[in-house]
Design an enzyme around this catalytic site. Structure first.
Site, mmCIF file in Angstrom:
data_model
loop_
_atom_site.group_PDB
_atom_site.id
_atom_site.type_symbol
_atom_site.label_atom_id
_atom_site.label_comp_id
_atom_site.label_asym_id
_atom_site.label_seq_id
_atom_site.Cartn_x
_atom_site.Cartn_y
_atom_site.Cartn_z
ATOM 1 N N ARG A 210 -73.477 44.802 8.648
ATOM 2 C CA ARG A 210 -72.609 45.717 9.397
ATOM 3 C C ARG A 210 -71.449 44.920 9.997
ATOM 4 O O ARG A 210 -71.670 43.998 10.780
ATOM 5 C CB ARG A 210 -73.396 46.404 10.526
ATOM 6 C CG ARG A 210 -74.557 47.278 10.051
ATOM 7 C CD ARG A 210 -74.081 48.544 9.385
ATOM 8 N NE ARG A 210 -75.171 49.259 8.744
ATOM 9 C CZ ARG A 210 -75.853 50.267 9.307
ATOM 10 N NH1 ARG A 210 -75.557 50.635 10.541
ATOM 11 N NH2 ARG A 210 -76.802 50.876 8.637
ATOM 12 N N GLU A 212 -69.495 45.095 12.451
ATOM 13 C CA GLU A 212 -69.261 45.655 13.774
ATOM 14 C C GLU A 212 -68.902 44.540 14.746
ATOM 15 O O GLU A 212 -69.503 43.465 14.708
ATOM 16 C CB GLU A 212 -70.507 46.404 14.254
ATOM 17 C CG GLU A 212 -70.876 47.586 13.370
ATOM 18 C CD GLU A 212 -72.198 48.233 13.749
ATOM 19 O OE1 GLU A 212 -72.341 49.442 13.527
ATOM 20 O OE2 GLU A 212 -73.092 47.521 14.269
ATOM 21 N N ARG A 218 -78.062 43.119 21.378
ATOM 22 C CA ARG A 218 -78.873 43.967 20.502
ATOM 23 C C ARG A 218 -78.317 44.127 19.098
ATOM 24 O O ARG A 218 -78.935 44.800 18.269
ATOM 25 C CB ARG A 218 -79.053 45.353 21.144
ATOM 26 C CG ARG A 218 -77.749 46.010 21.504
ATOM 27 C CD ARG A 218 -77.962 47.281 22.304
ATOM 28 N NE ARG A 218 -78.278 48.417 21.457
ATOM 29 C CZ ARG A 218 -78.681 49.594 21.917
ATOM 30 N NH1 ARG A 218 -78.860 49.770 23.203
ATOM 31 N NH2 ARG A 218 -78.929 50.585 21.106
ATOM 32 N N HIS A 219 -77.162 43.523 18.806
ATOM 33 C CA HIS A 219 -76.529 43.722 17.507
ATOM 34 C C HIS A 219 -76.384 42.423 16.718
ATOM 35 O O HIS A 219 -76.167 41.357 17.301
ATOM 36 C CB HIS A 219 -75.136 44.342 17.674
ATOM 37 C CG HIS A 219 -75.158 45.762 18.130
ATOM 38 N ND1 HIS A 219 -75.024 46.123 19.453
ATOM 39 C CD2 HIS A 219 -75.310 46.919 17.439
ATOM 40 C CE1 HIS A 219 -75.080 47.442 19.561
ATOM 41 N NE2 HIS A 219 -75.261 47.947 18.350
ATOM 42 N N GLU A 350 -83.440 51.426 20.846
ATOM 43 C CA GLU A 350 -83.615 52.086 19.549
ATOM 44 C C GLU A 350 -83.893 51.039 18.483
ATOM 45 O O GLU A 350 -83.096 50.131 18.263
ATOM 46 C CB GLU A 350 -82.359 52.883 19.191
ATOM 47 C CG GLU A 350 -82.423 53.559 17.837
ATOM 48 C CD GLU A 350 -81.504 52.905 16.820
ATOM 49 O OE1 GLU A 350 -82.021 52.503 15.754
ATOM 50 O OE2 GLU A 350 -80.304 52.779 17.094
ATOM 51 N N SER A 353 -84.246 54.556 12.946
ATOM 52 C CA SER A 353 -83.508 55.810 12.840
ATOM 53 C C SER A 353 -83.821 56.440 11.500
ATOM 54 O O SER A 353 -83.891 55.743 10.480
ATOM 55 C CB SER A 353 -82.004 55.546 12.976
ATOM 56 O OG SER A 353 -81.283 56.761 13.017
ATOM 57 N N ARG A 401 -84.862 43.683 15.706
ATOM 58 C CA ARG A 401 -84.948 44.487 16.934
ATOM 59 C C ARG A 401 -86.409 44.759 17.285
ATOM 60 O O ARG A 401 -86.791 44.727 18.461
ATOM 61 C CB ARG A 401 -84.212 45.812 16.758
ATOM 62 C CG ARG A 401 -82.720 45.724 16.958
ATOM 63 C CD ARG A 401 -82.134 47.101 17.151
ATOM 64 N NE ARG A 401 -80.691 47.040 17.338
ATOM 65 C CZ ARG A 401 -79.953 48.062 17.714
ATOM 66 N NH1 ARG A 401 -80.519 49.240 17.949
ATOM 67 N NH2 ARG A 401 -78.653 47.941 17.861
#
Length: 427
Positions: A210, A212, A218-219, A350, A353, A401
């Site tokens: 990703r 991002e 958390r990423h 989270e 998903s 995670r």
């Protein structure tokens, strides 16, 4: 003939025998005519003793911490020694020395995370740091065993693809023999297409990317994803049950497989047999924020509220808005502004998903357009929905995670061998 090579943890079983060990020197103490060494290998540590008059006494006195050595001597039971066993050294071979000072004192707590990651392979000499990698292995193994026991086929999807898996701009483009391509955000499209084959149940534990700009705890830009998909589902709640059980088994395996879990990481997460299932609206009311969007802050609040109200560290949140979900998500038949979707939140974060997917060709094309995507760019994917695609659903679980939350780590980078984020491309 050389004596048998053993591990440090096996020394007591060879009391009275001459043995050979290899490892790192963790500690050196010189007390008059005796040198005490702590020798560390992959199994743990054992005390080594070199006495004055022994041919290895002078060598032992000159050893430094983190020297790599081979030790030969007699294993002997000794009540005063750590582990009640020691090796009385007869010969010590220095295999390699270690420069001083080390750039990282891995034995102390509180080292800055960036320094630890710069010297990651020294940091991993610390048992606590190493435990995170062992936890990853234990969790992945448990999840793989679970899905196989449920009739899922393990697949291996491509990571260089011609179209972004989920649309959007958070992809890493690359040039593929003169053509535009991307690193896969997920195996989403491929695992869905497997539902057209008649296999019915598939899973994968693979890398995903990703692009991002997140720099928080958390990423990651590169992570391991546990993905599964199954056919003939009734609804999204049925799909979520597989993710919950996979998470439960992973947590049990980590607690069981990481030595000293409770002493180092505290209480394990509480995951009841039937964890609470709340709609987004219900979750928002529980935390006193009606109409919320389940932001990172709100997930954390929800985790605390659910732990207090239900005695569970895990909650399944369902029916997210259509505006917040990918194009392939099935809309809720009673309220098209919502979806048959879910997130799994563990200890306020989270970690998974998923959803029931839209399996009807015409509806799927329309949903692509609603998201501002060109259906022609998904032709290879869409065409398979014309020829008997069954109802199906699935989810993705972030492995790092998951381990972060099971161990209670502050930053997800602690759960990765060599993390990749917007700043870090080495080691």
């Amino acid at each position: 003939m050389r004596p048998r090579r053993i591990l440090a943890s096996e020394a007591a079983s060879y009391a009275g025998d001459r043995v050979r060990l290899k490892g790192w020197v963790s500690r050196v103490r010189v007390l008059g005519g005796i040198v005490f060494l702590e020798l560390r290998d992959r199994s743990g540590s054992v005390q080594v003793v070199a006495r004055k008059g022994s041919p290895c006494f002078n060598t032992a006195k000159k050893l430094g911490r983190d020297y790599v050595v081979a030790v030969e001597g007699e294993a002997r039971l000794e009540e005063r020694a750590p582990g009640r066993v020691e090796i009385v050294a007869a010969h010590i071979e220095v295999i390699n020395e270690a420069e001083k000072p080390l750039p990282l004192d891995y034995t102390r707590s509180g080292n800055p995370l960036n320094l630890r990651l710069d010297w990651r392979f020294l940091d991993l000499r610390n048992p606590r740091s190493q435990a995170a990698l062992k936890a990853l292995a234990e969790a992945a193994h448990a999840v793989r065993q679970y899905f196989r026991s449920q009739g899922f086929l393990e697949i291996f999807t491509p990571k260089i693809i011609g179209q972004a898996s989920e649309g959007g701009a958070d992809v890493f483009p690359l040039v593929y023999f003169g053509r535009e391509a991307f690193l896969a955000q997920s195996p989403q499209l491929y695992k869905q297409l497997m539902m057209a084959t008649g296999v019915e149940r598939v899973f994968e534990i693979g890398v995903a990317f990703r692009a991002e700009e997140h720099r928080g705890p958390r990423h990651l830009c590169e992570f391991r994803s546990i993905d599964y998909e199954l056919s003939f589902v009734e609804d999204h709640v049925e799909v979520a049950k597989y993710a919950v059980e996979a998470v439960r088994r992973a947590a049990e395996a980590v607690v069981r497989g990481v030595e000293g879990y409770n002493e180092v990481f505290g209480e394990p997460p509480r995951i009841p047999g039937s964890p609470p299932i709340l709609s987004v609206d219900e979750a928002c009311r529980l935390i006193g924020r009606p109409g919320c969007k389940m932001s990172a802050e709100e997930e954390e609040l929800l985790g605390k509220a659910v732990a207090k109200e239900y005695g569970s560290d895990l909650v399944v949140v369902t029916e997210y808005p259509w505006s917040d979900r990918p194009f392939y998500t099935m809309k809720h038949p009673e309220d098209p502004s919502k979806t048959r979707s879910f997130d799994i939140i563990l200890r306020g974060l989270e970690i998974a998903s998923g959803s029931q997917r839209e399996h009807r060709y015409e509806v799927l094309v329309q949903q692509l357009r609603e998201k501002g995507l060109d259906p022609s760019g998904f032709k290879f994917y869409l065409d398979h929905f014309k020829y008997g695609m069954p109802p199906h659903g699935g989810a993705g679980i972030g492995l790092e995670r998951l381990v972060k939350q099971i161990l209670g780590l502050r930053n997800i980078r602690e759960a990765v061998l060599a993390p990749r984020d917007p700043e870090r491309l080495a080691p």
